[in-house]
Write a protein that holds these residues in place. Structure first.
Motif, mmCIF file in Angstrom:
data_model
loop_
_atom_site.group_PDB
_atom_site.id
_atom_site.type_symbol
_atom_site.label_atom_id
_atom_site.label_comp_id
_atom_site.label_asym_id
_atom_site.label_seq_id
_atom_site.Cartn_x
_atom_site.Cartn_y
_atom_site.Cartn_z
ATOM 1 N N GLU A 165 0.827 -1.214 0.000
ATOM 2 C CA GLU A 165 0.000 0.000 0.000
ATOM 3 C C GLU A 165 0.859 1.260 0.000
ATOM 4 N N THR A 166 1.948 1.239 0.777
ATOM 5 C CA THR A 166 2.854 2.395 0.808
ATOM 6 C C THR A 166 3.523 2.589 -0.542
ATOM 7 N N ALA A 167 3.971 1.498 -1.155
ATOM 8 C CA ALA A 167 4.603 1.592 -2.475
ATOM 9 C C ALA A 167 3.638 2.165 -3.502
ATOM 10 N N ILE A 168 2.375 1.747 -3.441
ATOM 11 C CA ILE A 168 1.373 2.258 -4.379
ATOM 12 C C ILE A 168 1.167 3.750 -4.186
ATOM 13 N N ARG A 169 1.064 4.198 -2.928
ATOM 14 C CA ARG A 169 0.868 5.629 -2.660
ATOM 15 C C ARG A 169 2.044 6.456 -3.172
ATOM 16 N N ILE A 170 3.255 5.953 -2.974
ATOM 17 C CA ILE A 170 4.437 6.688 -3.438
ATOM 18 C C ILE A 170 4.461 6.747 -4.962
ATOM 19 N N MET A 171 4.123 5.631 -5.620
ATOM 20 C CA MET A 171 4.122 5.614 -7.078
ATOM 21 C C MET A 171 3.070 6.554 -7.636
ATOM 22 N N VAL A 172 1.916 6.661 -6.976
ATOM 23 C CA VAL A 172 0.890 7.619 -7.401
ATOM 24 C C VAL A 172 1.450 9.036 -7.328
ATOM 25 N N ARG A 173 2.192 9.346 -6.258
ATOM 26 C CA ARG A 173 2.788 10.686 -6.129
ATOM 27 C C ARG A 173 3.853 10.921 -7.196
ATOM 28 N N PHE A 174 4.668 9.877 -7.468
ATOM 29 C CA PHE A 174 5.688 10.006 -8.508
ATOM 30 C C PHE A 174 5.046 10.290 -9.871
ATOM 31 N N VAL A 180 7.456 9.459 -13.249
ATOM 32 C CA VAL A 180 7.293 8.169 -13.916
ATOM 33 C C VAL A 180 5.921 8.123 -14.578
ATOM 34 N N THR A 181 5.747 7.125 -15.433
ATOM 35 C CA THR A 181 4.444 6.867 -16.034
ATOM 36 C C THR A 181 4.318 5.370 -16.281
ATOM 37 N N GLY A 182 3.102 4.892 -16.511
ATOM 38 C CA GLY A 182 2.883 3.480 -16.780
ATOM 39 C C GLY A 182 2.566 2.706 -15.522
#
Length: 201
Positions: A165-174, A180-182
């Motif tokens: 869940e933390t990784a997903i939240r960080i990737m959404v912010r990135f 990033v994209t994709g």
């Protein structure tokens, strides 16, 4: 040295198997996985062409593999019986010194990872992982650099020591910050310099 090919879903070796060979990735990518007592799997690292793996475990008599090596697609692995490898090292001091350097680098990597997990923020750790993947496996893409290694969100979370869940939240912010994209399985790094800055901040 012999060459063996593996496909996704197969195993190069499993955790607990006896160490009989030294392995080198020739083509493709391999992930090293560790299992917990309750059967959950945790991805520790990704190996790419040129990487020697499990040589530290193979160096000891009676040792078993501390983790599982799984292909992340079609891979080619070079392997040598450890008896033949030791015979080669005894006859070639320069090769022995290279192995000592390699093991020293592995120790430094482990110490650095322990420091990162203890001191760096979660977003720094994830940014550092993405930078490493881009530099080791990235290819040019119209939108930036496409990471050719296909990791799941769980893989990424495991490798930086956070929950999925933390990784997903960080990737959404990135993505919102246009770094990033994709998706995790087909990721493009849009702004590598800024990602490097974040990783080191």
């Amino acid at each position: 040295m012999t060459e063996t090919r593996y496909g996704k879903g197969e195993y190069i070796f499993r955790e607990g198997d006896p160490t009989e060979y030294f392995h080198i990735v020739k083509e493709g990518s391999v992930k090293c996985v560790k299992s917990s007592l309750d059967g959950k799997e945790c991805t520790l690292k990704v190996l790419m062409p040129g990487d020697l793996f499990c040589c530290d475990a193979s160096a000891f008599d009676g040792a078993s593999h501390p983790g599982t090596a799984q292909p992340m697609g079609d891979v080619s692995v070079l392997r040598m019986k450890k008896e033949a490898y030791f015979k080669m090292l005894r006859a070639n001091p320069d090769a022995a010194m290279e192995v000592i350097r390699y093991l020293g680098n592995r120790l430094n990597e482990a110490q650095e990872k322990a420091k990162v997990l203890a001191l760096d923020r979660a977003d720094q750790r994830l940014a550092s992982l993405l930078v490493n993947l881009a530099e080791r496996s990235g290819i040019k893409d119209p939108n930036g650099i496409r990471v050719t290694v296909r990791l799941t969100r769980q893989d990424m979370a495991n490798m930086v020591g956070v929950t999925t869940e933390t990784a997903i939240r960080i990737m959404v912010r990135f993505k919102k910050d246009r770094l990033v994209t994709g998706t995790a399985a087909r990721l493009v790094i849009r702004d590598l310099p800024k990602l490097k800055l974040l990783a080191s901040s």
